[in-house]
Design a protein around this motif. Sequence first.
Motif, mmCIF file in Angstrom:
data_model
loop_
_atom_site.group_PDB
_atom_site.id
_atom_site.type_symbol
_atom_site.label_atom_id
_atom_site.label_comp_id
_atom_site.label_asym_id
_atom_site.label_seq_id
_atom_site.Cartn_x
_atom_site.Cartn_y
_atom_site.Cartn_z
ATOM 1 N N ASP A 18 -49.314 6.872 -9.880
ATOM 2 C CA ASP A 18 -50.177 7.962 -9.422
ATOM 3 C C ASP A 18 -49.706 8.472 -8.057
ATOM 4 O O ASP A 18 -49.910 9.638 -7.724
ATOM 5 C CB ASP A 18 -51.655 7.549 -9.385
ATOM 6 N N GLY A 19 -49.033 7.602 -7.293
ATOM 7 C CA GLY A 19 -48.497 8.028 -6.000
ATOM 8 C C GLY A 19 -47.464 9.136 -6.136
ATOM 9 O O GLY A 19 -47.344 10.008 -5.275
ATOM 10 N N GLU A 45 -48.755 6.175 -14.778
ATOM 11 C CA GLU A 45 -49.551 4.949 -14.740
ATOM 12 C C GLU A 45 -50.511 5.066 -13.565
ATOM 13 O O GLU A 45 -50.159 4.770 -12.427
ATOM 14 C CB GLU A 45 -48.651 3.727 -14.561
ATOM 15 N N ASN A 47 -53.017 3.693 -11.571
ATOM 16 C CA ASN A 47 -53.651 2.390 -11.301
ATOM 17 C C ASN A 47 -54.577 2.447 -10.085
ATOM 18 O O ASN A 47 -54.888 1.420 -9.486
ATOM 19 C CB ASN A 47 -52.580 1.309 -11.134
ATOM 20 N N TYR A 49 -54.343 3.166 -7.027
ATOM 21 C CA TYR A 49 -53.870 2.996 -5.640
ATOM 22 C C TYR A 49 -52.452 3.508 -5.442
ATOM 23 O O TYR A 49 -51.600 3.348 -6.320
ATOM 24 C CB TYR A 49 -53.950 1.513 -5.229
ATOM 25 N N ASN A 50 -52.235 4.130 -4.296
ATOM 26 C CA ASN A 50 -50.890 4.480 -3.836
ATOM 27 C C ASN A 50 -50.636 3.541 -2.662
ATOM 28 O O ASN A 50 -51.231 3.731 -1.601
ATOM 29 C CB ASN A 50 -50.796 5.902 -3.316
#
Length: 194
Positions: A18-19, A45, A47, A49-50
Motif C-alpha cells: 500500500d506504501g 497488498e 496491509n 501500514y507503510n
Amino acid sequence: MSAKRLGNGRVAVCFFGDGALGQGLLYEVMNMASLWNLPVIYVCENNLYNEYTHNSETIAGDILTRAKGFGVPGESVDGQNVQAVYDTAKKLIDKARAGGGPQFLLCSTYRFTGHHVGDVNREYYRSKQEEQLWKTERDPITLFSNWLIDQKIADRARLDQIKSEVEAEMKKAVQFAMDSPYPAVDKVDQDVYA
Ligand SMILES: Cc1ncc(C[n+]2csc(CCOP(=O)(O)OP(=O)(O)O)c2C)c(N)n1
Ligand SMILES: [Mg+2]
C-alpha cells in the motif's frame, strides 16, 4: 510487453505494498500498460501500514478508482481468504490473457511482523491487541484450515501432519543455505535480465 509481442499467453503479476500507492511511478506504468493493452495484473497488498504509518494518513480517496482512471479495471478481495484470492485472481488473469489489458487486484491483508527485522517495538504505532486479532481470527492459514475441515476435505490430524512436514522442509532449506559456500563473484550478474 514481451508476452504480448511474443504472443506466448504469459501474464505478468506485479506485487506491491500500500506504501507504493504514493509513488508516481506506479501511475506512469499503469498508464502505459493500459495504452499498450498489456497482460499485467497489479496486485496491491494492502496491509494497512507503510513502514510505521497507518495508511489512513497516506492514502486519499478510493484505491480502485485510481486504477480506473487509467482504464484499468479492478476488484478488491479479502486477502486472508485463500479461495476468494484464487477465484478473483483467476478471473482477472483470464481476462488479461484473453486480451483484456491490465487488471488491478486489491487484497486487504495485514503485516504480522514489523516492516523489517529491527522493527520490534511496534506499540507506538499499533496495538498488541490488533496484531493478536489478525494473527488468530484473521490468519489465512487458520481460516483455510477450518474451511477444509468443515468441508470434510481434510481433518485436523492431516493438517497437523502437513504443518510438521512443511516445518521440517523449511528447517532443511535453512540448513542447506547456512552450509552452502558463498557463490563465486562471477555469478553476481547471473539471471539479471538487462
Ligand atoms: C523509491 C522509494 N521511496 C521511499 C522509500 C522509503 N520507504 C521504504 S519502505 C516505505 C513504505 C513501504 O510501505 P509498504 O509498501 O506498505 O510496505 P510495508 O510497510 O507494508 O512492508 C518507504 C516509503 C523507498 N524505499 N524507496
Ligand atoms: Mg504496507
